[in-house]
Design an enzyme around this catalytic site. Sequence first.
Site, PDB file in Angstrom:
ATOM      1  N   SER A  53     -11.004  -0.931  -1.278  1.00  0.00           N
ATOM      2  CA  SER A  53      -9.730  -0.862  -0.548  1.00  0.00           C
ATOM      3  C   SER A  53      -9.940  -1.139   0.933  1.00  0.00           C
ATOM      4  CB  SER A  53      -9.131   0.547  -0.660  1.00  0.00           C
ATOM      5  OG  SER A  53      -8.400   0.689  -1.834  1.00  0.00           O
ATOM      6  N   ASP A  60       0.840  -1.190   0.000  1.00  0.00           N
ATOM      7  CA  ASP A  60       0.000   0.000   0.000  1.00  0.00           C
ATOM      8  C   ASP A  60       0.879   1.246   0.000  1.00  0.00           C
ATOM      9  OD1 ASP A  60      -2.273   1.829   0.672  1.00  0.00           O
ATOM     10  OD2 ASP A  60      -3.322  -0.049   1.013  1.00  0.00           O
ATOM     11  N   HIS A  97      -3.850   6.044   3.229  1.00  0.00           N
ATOM     12  CA  HIS A  97      -4.501   4.813   2.753  1.00  0.00           C
ATOM     13  C   HIS A  97      -3.864   3.561   3.363  1.00  0.00           C
ATOM     14  CE1 HIS A  97      -5.711   1.818  -0.350  1.00  0.00           C
ATOM     15  NE2 HIS A  97      -6.741   2.618  -0.581  1.00  0.00           N
TER      16      HIS A  97
END
Length: 766
Positions: free
Chosen positions: A542, A139, A212
């Site tokens: 996600s 990520d 994220h």
Amino acid sequence: MMKFRLLQISLLLVFCYVYAVAGEKNQQVKKTYVIHMDRSNMPASFDDHFQWYDSSLKSVSDSAAMLYTYNNVIHGFSTRLTVEEVESLEKQPGILAVLPEARYELHTTRTPEFLGLGKSVALFPASDAVSEVIVGVLDTGVWPEIKSFDDSGLGPVPKAWKGTCEVGKNFSSSSCNKKLIGARFFSKGYEAAFGPIDETVESKSPRDDDGHGTHTSTTATGSVVSGASLFGYASGTARGMATQARVAAYKVCWLGGCFGSDIVAAMDKAVEDGVNVLSMSIGGGLTDYYRDTVAIGAFNAMAQGILVSCSAGNGGPYSGSLSNIAPWITTVGAGTLDRDFPAYVNLGNGKNFTGVSLYSGKPLSGSLVPLVYAANVSNTTTGNLCMTGSLIPAKVAGKIVICDRGGNARVQKGLVVKGAGGVGMILTNTDDYGEELVADAQLLPSAAMGQIAGDVIKQYLSSDPHPTATIASGGTHLGIQPSPVVAAFSSRGPNPITPEILKPDLIAPGVNILAAWTGAVGPTGMQSDTRQVDFNIISGTSMSCPHVSGLAALLKAAHPEWSPAAIKSALMTTAYSTYPNGGTILDVATGHASTPFDYGAGHVNPVAALDPGLVYDATIEDYLGFLCALNYSTSQIKLATNRDFTCVSSKVYSLGNFNYPSFAVPLETASSSKGGAGVTSTVKYTRTLTNVGTSATYKVSMSSETPSVKMLVEPESLSFSEQYEKKSYTVTFTASSEPSGTTSFARLQWSDGKHVVSSPVAFSWT
Ligand SMILES: *[C@@H]1O[C@H](CO)[C@@H](O)[C@H](O)[C@H]1NC(C)=O
Ligand SMILES: *[C@@H]1O[C@H](CO)[C@@H](O)[C@H](O)[C@H]1NC(C)=O
Ligand SMILES: *[C@@H]1O[C@H](CO)[C@@H](O)[C@H](O)[C@H]1NC(C)=O
Ligand SMILES: *[C@@H]1O[C@H](CO)[C@@H](O)[C@H](O)[C@H]1NC(C)=O
Ligand SMILES: *[C@@H]1O[C@H](CO)[C@@H](O)[C@H](O)[C@H]1NC(C)=O
């Protein structure tokens, strides 16, 4: 700001490239390629593989430097080459393929209670077993100082761990601990495309400048943190799915994107480091498995016992919008929770509408202010979308502006309204989003509204000469029903590459998810957002992917001997597709019942997955047989799997017989079958179940919504006397023809009275 600059750079690169190609074949243009080498056929004149790779590269280019060499999930290297160099490299001995690097994108707490993880403690694996499991997350990196990475109470790092904590900008070896046991970064492919990383805007280290990666890794494995919330919203105890599991961060996504050469390098290292689960909330374009670098990497991770869990993509509600669909990958779509963040819009005519919001600043006074529609106060044809620079300040100042969803980021719209002097925003859904509400930490009072309410508000606006409104936030509401519903953005089947394999595999929570956040940017990710938060609420597949990654870690702890296919099967055959009242899970995009093309096997049900009774297991040979059924050549199989394998010419390989836990059955239409209208076709699928419970007799039952297909299962009963005993059955589908494009669905269940081993069946007439 920095994101826009990078975007400009990439546009500039595209422009240069197009210009160069147009202006005669400019051989100086280099792109990144991943070179797959046939390692078992290294010429004897070389001492080692690296020497061989290097010599192959030198023979076509004096200047090209290797970005990475790969040893585990693929054999080969990546480098920058011109088209001419690619052509001559392809002719070298031992080159399996020279594949252009693909570009990937990120597919952007109450979850544990919603999933039933709060109760049934007795069923869960002991924490010392869970703490042996390592989840690798590819990520944007991690923010290591957060409480969710607190390692109190955890024993020493598992002996199987061979990774490291890479040091870099603002990231030291002490940034890792017994929770965050490793962190690496992979930027060579990114830098080859964009030039050196500007360290004033992003950290060349595992540090997360985006948020994220911190969110996904703590969703999978975050430690328990009490008193978590975003500005008081969703307050409570935050925890990942496998709170005792260890996590290793592999930073592959940068502010300008994620590149295939970096992703494969990270997968290659993660396998060597000893992870048990790989969580990848990223996706790119779809191609055949033997040309898809991530699918190839995932095959070899799977072959080493690693479950690879990926996001299905945010391309919904359009059909066939999936990514990450190789059958050895667990493909996760998104559903909602039973939690909501209401915001109320009150109109001058007294009507009151409910939407959602995570706004936390100074509220509007409550008195009515003028209301305008962005399309009417802009001088562009797409003014309704509140794109940057499109609103006329003189017509917006002091007013609430209605903006339509789509075209740019939802929080960007809020900033555009605020920048033009607006005091509030009503964000309205159009056809593409239906009634799906995604809450954002907007920087001005706002409410996101479904299409129905939005249309009524617009009607009021056009019928009243002096429309007015006000907006108020309503905090956090729990127990919202129905839930889950399939998120509109969640990518949908059917499977565009192999229609015989149903995808997505299942859904998990992916809407308005609270998890930890980076200290580098505010909750909206916008540079103008200077707020700092420990937790953020965001949405996407996600977010659903790491839920399943963490749950897979729990299953791995409970059943260390299970293969990735067995773990996936347990998650799928115990998933639910109906509400307690019997109704099918709804699709927020249509407001109607969803189908297996939307939710796969259903919504994950972790407590049931721990004790599934039976599993549909698959060995490496089964996957090789699957590729034979796709008529792959020996060299394509070698490319996809890194293995020498020749399909047996006398053997009949069938996609339908591949031992998958769900069924997708393409059927013939009248026009495509020879017999014309009224003809029936017969398809036979064989499956093998493995008993992972105690001895029991299972009986089959079927339910179908269509009279057009008859299902016959033989035998109808399977008796298992030992653990890991295998029994096969055959299901015969006899279908009459239907018009092309028709779909219908059924379920096939085996039950011993205690366990229900349930598989969805999707019929499609093509
Ligand atoms: C470096 O890390 C610290 C936390 O230890 C953080 O406060 C600081 O903002 C970081 N600096 C940068 C440039 O990311
Ligand atoms: C609008 O409705 C909500 C709940 O339905 C209520 O809490 C709120 O007070 C109402 N607002 C007004 C101004 O009537
Ligand atoms: C409107 O159009 C003019 C040029 O026609 C442009 O300069 C301006 O930036 C546009 N936007 C606004 C908000 O006026
Ligand atoms: C604003 O836009 C709506 C919808 O397009 C339209 O019906 C309405 O008449 C417009 N109002 C003004 C004042 O232009
Ligand atoms: C593979 O080849 C066989 C024989 O030509 C054909 O019947 C079958 O449809 C092919 N399968 C696929 C997936 O293309």
